[in-house]
Design an enzyme around this catalytic site. Structure first.
Site, mmCIF file in Angstrom:
data_model
loop_
_atom_site.group_PDB
_atom_site.id
_atom_site.type_symbol
_atom_site.label_atom_id
_atom_site.label_comp_id
_atom_site.label_asym_id
_atom_site.label_seq_id
_atom_site.Cartn_x
_atom_site.Cartn_y
_atom_site.Cartn_z
ATOM 1 N N THR A 120 38.994 29.832 64.716
ATOM 2 C CA THR A 120 39.815 29.078 65.666
ATOM 3 C C THR A 120 40.933 28.315 64.967
ATOM 4 O OG1 THR A 120 37.986 28.855 67.231
ATOM 5 C CG2 THR A 120 39.773 27.253 67.416
ATOM 6 N N SER A 135 42.205 34.863 73.206
ATOM 7 C CA SER A 135 41.195 33.960 72.667
ATOM 8 C C SER A 135 41.167 34.159 71.158
ATOM 9 C CB SER A 135 39.812 34.266 73.259
ATOM 10 O OG SER A 135 38.778 33.670 72.509
ATOM 11 N N THR A 136 40.719 33.165 70.434
ATOM 12 C CA THR A 136 40.497 33.367 69.003
ATOM 13 C C THR A 136 39.613 34.579 68.770
ATOM 14 O OG1 THR A 136 40.765 31.034 68.403
ATOM 15 C CG2 THR A 136 39.395 32.367 66.946
ATOM 16 N N ASN A 137 38.683 34.803 69.704
ATOM 17 C CA ASN A 137 37.654 35.811 69.496
ATOM 18 C C ASN A 137 38.137 37.244 69.609
ATOM 19 O OD1 ASN A 137 36.154 33.510 69.299
ATOM 20 N ND2 ASN A 137 35.120 33.759 71.264
ATOM 21 N N THR A 154 23.005 61.530 25.994
ATOM 22 C CA THR A 154 22.144 61.119 27.095
ATOM 23 C C THR A 154 21.185 60.078 26.554
ATOM 24 O OG1 THR A 154 20.564 62.902 26.623
ATOM 25 C CG2 THR A 154 22.278 63.357 28.263
ATOM 26 N N SER A 164 39.835 36.925 18.165
ATOM 27 C CA SER A 164 38.979 35.834 17.722
ATOM 28 C C SER A 164 39.797 34.723 17.093
ATOM 29 C CB SER A 164 37.958 36.357 16.703
ATOM 30 O OG SER A 164 37.206 35.303 16.152
ATOM 31 N N SER A 165 39.290 33.509 17.262
ATOM 32 C CA SER A 165 39.920 32.351 16.626
ATOM 33 C C SER A 165 39.365 32.113 15.233
ATOM 34 C CB SER A 165 39.692 31.094 17.486
ATOM 35 O OG SER A 165 38.291 30.836 17.592
ATOM 36 N N LYS A 185 40.190 40.821 14.210
ATOM 37 C CA LYS A 185 39.300 41.315 15.265
ATOM 38 C C LYS A 185 40.089 41.508 16.560
ATOM 39 C CE LYS A 185 34.654 40.489 17.090
ATOM 40 N NZ LYS A 185 34.851 40.607 18.522
#
Length: 482
Positions: free
Chosen positions: A117, A156-158, A203, A334-335, A340
């Site tokens: 609504t 209607s909203t519906n 597999t 990486s820090s 990396k």
């Protein structure tokens, strides 16, 4: 004071500090004088400070709402319920919104009570006030054009909200389908590029039998093609709408003939093959089409996540992993560890997929939670589906452009793995027999020697025949055997 309490207490103010007074059944409230929304929208912003995401950030939904309102106004005008002046003003306002204007005036939260609504009233107020402005009147002069009496006439909203949501999700899904084709084409191109690159298939993460890297990538293209078809089928169900049903599907307050005319106008405006539901009472409460689409979207998410798992595994290493393919290096990984590089693109796509899978549970529970003639939880269905579709679309485009298109193969390593693999003996079964193949496999495993080397040493096959059997096109069954 909590964040939500603080936000709920805030009342938007006009830049110059002036307001206009509006009235609803709760009472009077001051609304910023330059706002196109009104008192109903104001209360909704106070009641639902949930996500911080306004519906205006969903352009497909806003444009769909405007199309529904324009189709309704056109129908009301055609049936003699709306005069020329009001109709033209409402029509122009709707067309402007459909063209992308005033979306910042759709401010209610995507998560809301009331079965949509607040969204419908936000649209009614914005369209009414823009229409008033077009006619030279001030915002809030609802005696001229009223949000409910004129913009929401015969509605209607519906019926408005579910119809708009369906249109929005259809359009969003079309954009996802386009992205799926882009990603499918990327995998297909790699499949062709890697057509003759021999490798070991696996597999249960154990060596199985030879295949080509092209075959491996081709399966991803095929998977996406299958899901494209399933998603196309699922979204087709959303073209059945309940516009004209009004409150519960009995068409109360909608004039005779309104339903087919409104549907026809809306189909023409959107370019979608919309049809009216056969049973409007059923259509007003049923969310089955949303559940179906969400399930297929989950299927897409599961399969694209599996593909990303494969890409991360195949590119693992580079020295202590499989290292069969190289993903494009897009950022430092990486820090603390120099050099990396992480598979960040597949990782982000995995996370989008996880979220979409979770959203499917939300859609399922929201659809199940409706009671009697209406489902009050369509806002969370709309939010979950539309956001999931959008994120999946963006994730697929990123995966195609920033990852798949730049993948390269470590061809020499792949060939060495085939030549050194015990799994190669499976291809020799038809020629040397299971018992001899088992003996060769066990000795190769114990000594580290190659299968082909042992076969020649034991004179199980002549060199020419062994060479012919071990050709990539034969091992990977690319061409029929003689």
């Amino acid at each position: 004071m909590t964040l939500s309490t603080s936000r709920a207490a805030e009342q938007p103010a006009a830049p110059d500090g002036t307001t206009r007074r509006e009235h609803d059944l709760i009472g009077d409230r001051d609304v910023p004088v330059d706002a196109y929304w009104g008192v109903h929208t104001l209360r909704a912003t106070e009641n639902f400070p949930i996500t911080g995401i306004p519906i205006g950030q969903s352009p497909f939904l806003i444009e769909a709402l405007a199309a529904v309102k324009q189709a309704a106004a056109t129908t009301n005008h055609q049936l003699g319920l709306l005069d020329d002046e009001r109709f033209r003003a409402i029509e122009q306002a709707c067309e402007e919104i459909r063209a992308g204007e005033l979306h910042d005036q759709f401010v209610v939260d995507v998560m809301q009570g009331g079965a949509g609504t607040s969204t419908n009233m936000n649209a009614n107020e914005v369209i009414a006030n823009r229409a008033l402005e077009i006619l030279g009147h001030t915002k809030g002069d609802y005696a001229r054009i009223h949000p409910n009496e004129h913009v929401n006439l015969s509605q209607s909203t519906n019926d408005v909200y579910p119809t708009a949501v369906k249109i929005a999700i259809i359009l969003a899904t079309h954009s996802l389908l386009d992205a799926m084709l882009v990603l499918q084409a990327s995998f297909a191109a790699k499949a062709e590029e890697f057509r003759g690159v021999l490798k070991m298939g696996r597999t249960q993460l154990q060596d199985a039998v030879p295949m080509t890297l092209g075959q491996e990538f081709s399966t991803y293209a095929v998977m996406l093609g299958e899901d494209h078809s399933r998603l196309t089928e699922a979204v087709a169900m959303l073209h059945e709408i309940n516009l004209g049903a009004t409150a519960i599907g009995t068409q109360l307050n909608a004039p005779v003939g309104y339903v087919p005319i409104a549907c026809e106008h809306l189909a023409r405006m959107t370019g979608l093959p919309l049809v009216s539901a056969v049973d409007l009472i059923e259509a007003t409460q049923d969310c089955g089409a949303f559940v179906q689409l969400s399930g297929v979207l989950k299927r897409v998410a599961v399969k694209i996540s599996k593909i990303c798992n494969d890409l991360r595994l195949l590119s693992s290493g580079p020295r202590a992993g499989l290292n069969e393919i190289n993903l494009p290096a897009v950022q430092a990984g990486s820090s603390i560890m120099p050099g990396k590089v992480n598979p960040v693109i597949p990782e982000v796509v995995n996370q989008v997929a996880f979220q979409v899978i979770g959203m499917d549970v939300t859609v399922t529970m929201a659809a199940e939670g409706g009671q009697l003639q209406l489902n009050a939880f369509e806002p969370v269905i709309c939010y979950s589906l539309s956001s999931g579709i959008y994120r999946m679309r963006e994730a697929m485009l990123v995966l195609a452009r920033r990852c798949v298109d730049g993948i390269t193969a470590n061809e020499e390593l792949l060939r060495q793995e085939v030549e050194n693999s015990i799994g190669l003996v499976t291809a020799l079964n038809p020629f040397i027999g299971y018992a001899a193949a088992t003996e060769v496999a066990m000795e190769a495993l114990a000594t580290g020697r190659g299968v082909a080397e042992l076969v020649l040493e034991k004179k199980l096959l002549p060199p020419e025949q062994l060479h012919a059997i071990l050709q990539p096109e034969v091992l990977a069954n690319l061409t029929p055997r003689a």
